[in-house]
Design a protein around this motif. Structure first.
Motif, PDB file in Angstrom:
ATOM      1  N   TYR A 275       6.153   9.589  34.895  1.00  0.00           N
ATOM      2  CA  TYR A 275       5.044   9.732  33.960  1.00  0.00           C
ATOM      3  C   TYR A 275       3.766  10.217  34.634  1.00  0.00           C
ATOM      4  O   TYR A 275       3.076  11.109  34.150  1.00  0.00           O
ATOM      5  CB  TYR A 275       4.788   8.398  33.258  1.00  0.00           C
ATOM      6  N   LEU A 276       3.440   9.652  35.766  1.00  0.00           N
ATOM      7  CA  LEU A 276       2.200   9.999  36.445  1.00  0.00           C
ATOM      8  C   LEU A 276       2.334  11.228  37.330  1.00  0.00           C
ATOM      9  O   LEU A 276       1.404  11.581  38.044  1.00  0.00           O
ATOM     10  CB  LEU A 276       1.714   8.801  37.274  1.00  0.00           C
ATOM     11  N   GLN A 277       3.490  11.898  37.296  1.00  0.00           N
ATOM     12  CA  GLN A 277       3.710  13.096  38.108  1.00  0.00           C
ATOM     13  C   GLN A 277       3.519  14.383  37.304  1.00  0.00           C
ATOM     14  O   GLN A 277       3.963  15.440  37.706  1.00  0.00           O
ATOM     15  CB  GLN A 277       5.135  13.066  38.696  1.00  0.00           C
ATOM     16  N   ASN A 278       2.905  14.266  36.137  1.00  0.00           N
ATOM     17  CA  ASN A 278       2.649  15.424  35.276  1.00  0.00           C
ATOM     18  C   ASN A 278       3.940  16.069  34.775  1.00  0.00           C
ATOM     19  O   ASN A 278       4.076  17.293  34.740  1.00  0.00           O
ATOM     20  CB  ASN A 278       1.800  16.480  35.994  1.00  0.00           C
ATOM     21  N   TYR A 279       4.904  15.245  34.392  1.00  0.00           N
ATOM     22  CA  TYR A 279       6.124  15.735  33.779  1.00  0.00           C
ATOM     23  C   TYR A 279       6.159  15.298  32.317  1.00  0.00           C
ATOM     24  O   TYR A 279       5.776  14.173  31.978  1.00  0.00           O
ATOM     25  CB  TYR A 279       7.362  15.187  34.499  1.00  0.00           C
ATOM     26  N   LYS A 280       6.629  16.181  31.475  1.00  0.00           N
ATOM     27  CA  LYS A 280       6.803  15.851  30.064  1.00  0.00           C
ATOM     28  C   LYS A 280       8.254  15.425  29.865  1.00  0.00           C
ATOM     29  O   LYS A 280       9.176  16.217  30.079  1.00  0.00           O
ATOM     30  CB  LYS A 280       6.471  17.056  29.187  1.00  0.00           C
ATOM     31  N   ILE A 281       8.445  14.185  29.458  1.00  0.00           N
ATOM     32  CA  ILE A 281       9.779  13.578  29.479  1.00  0.00           C
ATOM     33  C   ILE A 281      10.396  13.545  28.086  1.00  0.00           C
ATOM     34  O   ILE A 281       9.751  13.196  27.101  1.00  0.00           O
ATOM     35  CB  ILE A 281       9.712  12.137  30.015  1.00  0.00           C
ATOM     36  N   THR A 282      11.666  13.918  28.026  1.00  0.00           N
ATOM     37  CA  THR A 282      12.486  13.724  26.831  1.00  0.00           C
ATOM     38  C   THR A 282      13.692  12.896  27.237  1.00  0.00           C
ATOM     39  O   THR A 282      14.292  13.130  28.295  1.00  0.00           O
ATOM     40  CB  THR A 282      12.943  15.064  26.237  1.00  0.00           C
ATOM     41  N   LYS A 283      14.055  11.912  26.417  1.00  0.00           N
ATOM     42  CA  LYS A 283      15.166  11.016  26.740  1.00  0.00           C
ATOM     43  C   LYS A 283      16.358  11.278  25.828  1.00  0.00           C
ATOM     44  O   LYS A 283      16.200  11.585  24.654  1.00  0.00           O
ATOM     45  CB  LYS A 283      14.720   9.557  26.609  1.00  0.00           C
TER      46      LYS A 283
END
Length: 661
Positions: A275-283
């Motif tokens: 989250y804090l690594q500037n990634y947009k996450i989809t699960k």
């Protein structure tokens, strides 16, 4: 962790730290931490252990592990209803029971359910996931405490797992009860919070050696159950704080990562790490879920993929993805406890880029992700010069695999597009204005080609050559939309005080050869075939006929439903490089509505006149063409045929004697 614990128990390397433990308090903690596993199920977790229940002599960390395994299993195999934890005194022991309303266990499996790697369905593609070690570890831990465990089950009604622990004569530390209360209060606070819960805040409340199991708090492990150095904050996230689809901090454009894992806890742990690594996450909860997202148009920059999942395994998902994306286009990193050489080979054979075995270091995971994303960016940059479709047709995974002379023969539709009178237009602009104009124009029409499953072979100044490997319809629909983009662009140019432009497009379907030409130090990709020549000639004819789109007879014949388009036959012409006349057709779907209506209404009469012209009845052909011109003076093709008829009547030269260069 189960694998590590099973090995340690087998070699008698686990030492217990026995002390008085309150069963109600421990049960409360485990049920609280198990809530994320419930997900969207209509399922209640109920603590029925009485507050007056006597303490037990146990290792607090391992007792949490026992309960978590049993409750986690119950949640996994129960879709709706209740999961209850209760306790009763039996002589000098307390009997703790975890009961559920799940699918139950077949009678022939009951005796073997506590054996290592044993499951109701032993295949990797089972419905519920897991490695089959949890109950084996649980049994050994119970026995290590001097207790026993058994199970009762009725298929389709539920199961009851019961284990015994010796009653303690000591007292539970007051600190433990206070910490449980703090966990409950913190959960209530988390439910109302609108912000991400800090790992440091939660550690102030509950990261105690007494309350939260060391087993569950390992710094580097992430197993099929519950492992992370940020475990508590990972689990106390309210469902509404982080959606399943778009998880990214409010910062600059983030790279997209798809996480595929059937364990909700693993998903949340990975989300928090990234989250804090500037990634947009989809699960995604399994391979099938992930594949659905991909087919619906979602394109991540990288995929983190578990292997042992229900419905569709990681291997199967990876193979399907590779049918659409090459490894250098979409990196896939496998995360799994399967660490045999054969497992690694199977992963790479399925198309994975990397393979991380558990236990996994968070820093290593982030480093691998960064490396693969950087490599993918480089390949994307290469793809701007050499289309990925070219590599696919040459059966090359990467541009570094391409050799001079590589070629393949295919059947495709070729599209040629060019701006009319570009030279005279260009002379009025500075070199910088020329570049700006061309790039502005190409940025509007080029995406249309990709949207219709085509790819651009090359730009030739303002001209575009594109290939459509699948259907002629894709090429024709792209051509129509490209012309509509030109109309839209002209509206913009008019508002900016610039003169409008016009473009012509030619389409021809046939056999061609894709390959590489050049020499060892300088190569280029190209397409060689008469098909390319004819498509180019058809584009040139659009200037003569005043048409926007011209297609050949083979292209028309290959359309799935030609009646869905507006077109008319323009007759036959001889083009340079072809010994026989070519029958050509104008497609006018991109014309203004009134012109479409006119051409559609007069097409039968127009084609009748063309037939007279081909039969060299020039007088009759001219009468009909002049009749049509009276109806619409804007029809450039009609004007052209009138001129041809006049010339033919005077000189006896028909269209079949004219070679179009």
């Amino acid at each position: 962790n189960d694998l590590l614990d099973f090995s340690a128990l087998k070699h008698k390397q686990i030492n217990l730290k026995i002390k008085p433990v309150g069963m109600r308090e421990i049960t409360e903690v485990v049920l609280l931490l198990s809530r994320p596993l419930v997900g969207n199920k209509n399922l209640q977790l109920i603590n029925q252990v009485s507050s007056s229940s006597p303490p037990v002599d146990a290792d607090e960390n391992r007792l949490q592990q026992i309960l978590y395994n049993l409750v986690g299993n119950a949640i996994k195999f129960t879709e709706r209803g209740t999961i209850k934890v209760s306790a009763e005194v039996v002589t000098s022991y307390i009997k703790i029971t975890v009961s559920d309303t799940g699918i139950g266990i077949p009678p022939d499996k009951l005796e073997r359910i506590f054996e290592a790697f044993e499951q109701g369905d032993g295949s990797i593609n089972r419905k519920y996931g897991g490695v089959g070690l949890g109950l084996a570890v649980t049994k050994k831990l119970v026995q290590l405490h001097g207790g026993d465990i058994d199970v009762e089950s009725t298929p389709n009604l539920g199961s009851r797992f019961s284990f015994t622990l010796p009653i303690s004569k000591g007292k539970v530390e007051r600190k433990q009860r206070e910490e449980v209360s703090q966990v409950q209060n913190y959960l209530a606070m988390a439910s109302d919070s609108e912000h991400l819960i800090s790992d440091h805040l939660i550690s102030d409340y509950v990261m105690s050696d007494h309350l939260i199991s060391d087993h569950l708090m390992s710094d580097h492990l992430m197993s099929d159950h519950l492992i992370s150095d940020h475990l508590i904050s990972d689990h106390l996230m309210s469902d509404h704080l982080m959606s399943d689809q778009n998880l990214s901090p409010p910062t600059m454009k983030a790279l997209k990562i798809l996480i595929v894992d059937d364990e909700p806890v693993n998903l949340q742990v990975l989300v928090n790490h990234l989250y804090l690594q500037n990634y947009k996450i989809t699960k995604a909860v399994n391979g099938e879920d992930a594949f659905t997202k991909i087919t619906q148009g979602y394109k991540p920059d990288l995929i983190l993929l578990d292997i042992m999942m229900p419905k569709m395994t990681g291997y199967e998902f990876c193979k399907k993805i590779r049918e659409k994306y090459l490894p250098n286009e979409l990196p896939v990193v496998l995360l799994t406890a399967k660490n045999q050489i054969s497992d690694l080979v199977a992963g790479f054979a399925a198309g994975a880029n990397d393979y991380l075995t558990k236990p996994i270091s968070k820093n290593e995971l982030l480093a691998r992700i960064k490396t693969h994303l950087q490599l993918a960016k480089i390949n994307v940059a290469y793809g701007r010069f050499v289309p990925r479709e070219f590599l696919q047709f040459l059966e090359r995974d990467s541009i570094i695999d391409v050799q001079l002379g590589d070629n393949v023969q295919k059947e495709m539709t070729v599209l040629f597009s060019d701006i009319r009178s570009f030279t005279s237009l260009s002379e009025k602009m500075s070199p910088q204005d020329n570049f700006n104009f061309i790039n502005d124009y190409l940025s509007r029409v080029s995406p249309v080609i990709r949207n219709y499953n085509g790819f651009i072979d090359k730009y030739i100044g303002d001209a575009v050559m594109a290939l459509f490997p699948e259907k002629a319809d894709h090429a024709l629909k792209a051509a129509i939309e490209m012309q509509k983009q030109v109309y839209s662009y002209n509206s913009h140019r008019n508002n900016s005080g610039y003169e409008p432009i016009a473009s012509g497009i030619g389409l021809h379907k046939g056999s061609l050869i894709l390959g590489t030409v050049g020499e060892s130090q300088r190569m280029d990709t190209t397409v060689i075939a008469d098909t390319v020549n004819l498509a180019s000639r058809l584009e040139s004819l659009t200037k003569i006929y005043g048409a926007e789109i011209l297609i050949s007879k083979p292209t028309l014949n290959d359309l799935d439903n030609r009646e869905s388009y507006h077109y008319r036959c323009l007759g036959r012409v001889k083009v340079k490089g072809k010994s026989k006349p070519v029958e050509i057709f104008e497609v006018y779907d991109a014309n203004p509505e009134d012109l479409i209506a006119f051409k559609s209404k007069t097409t039968p009469r127009f084609e009748e006149a063309v037939a007279y012209y081909v039969e060299e009845d020039f007088a009759q052909a001219q009468r009909i063409f002049e009749e049509l011109l009276q109806i619409n003076h804007q029809d450039r093709v009609v004007q052209l045929y009138i001129e041809r008829c006049t010339k033919a009547r005077e000189c006896g030269v028909s269209e079949l004697d004219i070679v179009i260069t």
